[in-house]
Scaffold this motif. Structure first.
Motif, PDB file in Angstrom:
ATOM      1  N   ILE A  98      34.230 -23.246  58.686  1.00  0.00           N
ATOM      2  CA  ILE A  98      32.815 -22.939  58.459  1.00  0.00           C
ATOM      3  C   ILE A  98      32.321 -23.850  57.332  1.00  0.00           C
ATOM      4  O   ILE A  98      32.957 -23.943  56.283  1.00  0.00           O
ATOM      5  N   CYS A 122      28.288 -10.442  55.180  1.00  0.00           N
ATOM      6  CA  CYS A 122      29.695 -10.844  55.402  1.00  0.00           C
ATOM      7  C   CYS A 122      30.605  -9.679  55.030  1.00  0.00           C
ATOM      8  O   CYS A 122      30.645  -9.254  53.881  1.00  0.00           O
ATOM      9  N   ALA A 146      33.669  -9.590  54.545  1.00  0.00           N
ATOM     10  CA  ALA A 146      34.745  -9.960  53.624  1.00  0.00           C
ATOM     11  C   ALA A 146      34.212 -10.337  52.241  1.00  0.00           C
ATOM     12  O   ALA A 146      34.998 -10.628  51.345  1.00  0.00           O
ATOM     13  N   LEU A 159      32.441 -13.031  51.233  1.00  0.00           N
ATOM     14  CA  LEU A 159      32.777 -14.411  50.902  1.00  0.00           C
ATOM     15  C   LEU A 159      31.600 -15.237  50.405  1.00  0.00           C
ATOM     16  O   LEU A 159      31.785 -16.370  49.969  1.00  0.00           O
ATOM     17  N   LEU A 182      37.214 -13.430  58.277  1.00  0.00           N
ATOM     18  CA  LEU A 182      37.706 -12.530  59.322  1.00  0.00           C
ATOM     19  C   LEU A 182      37.339 -13.032  60.725  1.00  0.00           C
ATOM     20  O   LEU A 182      37.650 -12.371  61.715  1.00  0.00           O
ATOM     21  N   GLU A 183      36.630 -14.155  60.792  1.00  0.00           N
ATOM     22  CA  GLU A 183      36.232 -14.777  62.074  1.00  0.00           C
ATOM     23  C   GLU A 183      35.377 -13.850  62.927  1.00  0.00           C
ATOM     24  O   GLU A 183      35.487 -13.848  64.153  1.00  0.00           O
ATOM     25  N   CYS A 184      34.529 -13.075  62.263  1.00  0.00           N
ATOM     26  CA  CYS A 184      33.690 -12.112  62.995  1.00  0.00           C
ATOM     27  C   CYS A 184      32.428 -12.756  63.569  1.00  0.00           C
ATOM     28  O   CYS A 184      31.837 -12.229  64.505  1.00  0.00           O
ATOM     29  N   THR A 196      29.505 -13.038  62.057  1.00  0.00           N
ATOM     30  CA  THR A 196      28.264 -12.448  61.542  1.00  0.00           C
ATOM     31  C   THR A 196      27.388 -13.485  60.840  1.00  0.00           C
ATOM     32  O   THR A 196      26.173 -13.529  61.055  1.00  0.00           O
ATOM     33  N   CYS A 197      27.976 -14.326  60.026  1.00  0.00           N
ATOM     34  CA  CYS A 197      27.187 -15.322  59.284  1.00  0.00           C
ATOM     35  C   CYS A 197      26.524 -16.310  60.241  1.00  0.00           C
ATOM     36  O   CYS A 197      25.401 -16.744  60.007  1.00  0.00           O
ATOM     37  N   TRP A 217      30.262 -23.756  62.499  1.00  0.00           N
ATOM     38  CA  TRP A 217      31.078 -22.540  62.650  1.00  0.00           C
ATOM     39  C   TRP A 217      31.958 -22.733  63.876  1.00  0.00           C
ATOM     40  O   TRP A 217      31.468 -22.947  64.988  1.00  0.00           O
TER      41      TRP A 217
HETATM   42  S1  SF4 Z   1      32.729 -15.185  60.137  1.00  0.00           S
HETATM   43 FE1  SF4 Z   1      31.239 -15.348  58.468  1.00  0.00          FE
HETATM   44  S2  SF4 Z   1      30.548 -13.235  58.109  1.00  0.00           S
HETATM   45 FE2  SF4 Z   1      32.478 -13.102  59.243  1.00  0.00          FE
HETATM   46  S3  SF4 Z   1      34.059 -12.940  57.681  1.00  0.00           S
HETATM   47 FE3  SF4 Z   1      33.872 -15.108  58.179  1.00  0.00          FE
HETATM   48  S4  SF4 Z   1      32.446 -15.901  56.641  1.00  0.00           S
HETATM   49 FE4  SF4 Z   1      32.220 -13.656  56.645  1.00  0.00          FE
END
Ligand code: SF4
Length: 93
Positions: A22, A41, A43, A45, A62-64, A66-67, A79
């Motif tokens: 990212i 986020c 986590a 971050l 966490l590879e979710c 969301t960001c 990303w």
């Molecule tokens: S993907 Fe983005 S929102 Fe999700 S944990 Fe990683 S940095 Fe945070």
């Protein structure tokens, strides 16, 4: 009930220091956009600095995604999932 930090600490992270998955532009951000990431986020971050820039550390990601969804056209410039078996390994399902 376990605290968030304890739960996140149970995960294993294989960080690819040579290739961040990212990349953000944290220099030219509006506070409104930045706070979406600070608050969104899971986590924790993203951190808004006193000088108005946005700091980010991909190591605990966490590879979710969301960001990417929240600010993919403004702050988050790249990303992708980590390569070569790097990234997060969840320990609690
Ligand atoms: S993907 Fe983005 S929102 Fe999700 S944990 Fe990683 S940095 Fe945070």
């Amino acid at each position: 009930m376990k605290k968030l930090e304890e739960r996140l600490g149970a995960n294993k992270y294989y960080v690819d220091e040579t290739s961040p998955h990212i990349i953000i532009d944290g220099q030219h951000v509006s506070k409104e956009e930045a706070m979406k990431l600070v608050n969104g986020c899971p986590a924790g971050l993203y951190t808004l600095q006193d000088d108005g820039t946005l700091a980010f550390d991909f190591a605990g990601c966490l590879e979710c995604g969301t960001c990417r969804v929240l600010c993919g056209n403004s702050i988050v410039k790249t990303w992708k999932y980590p390569k070569n078996a790097k990234g997060v390994e969840f320990r609690q399902g």
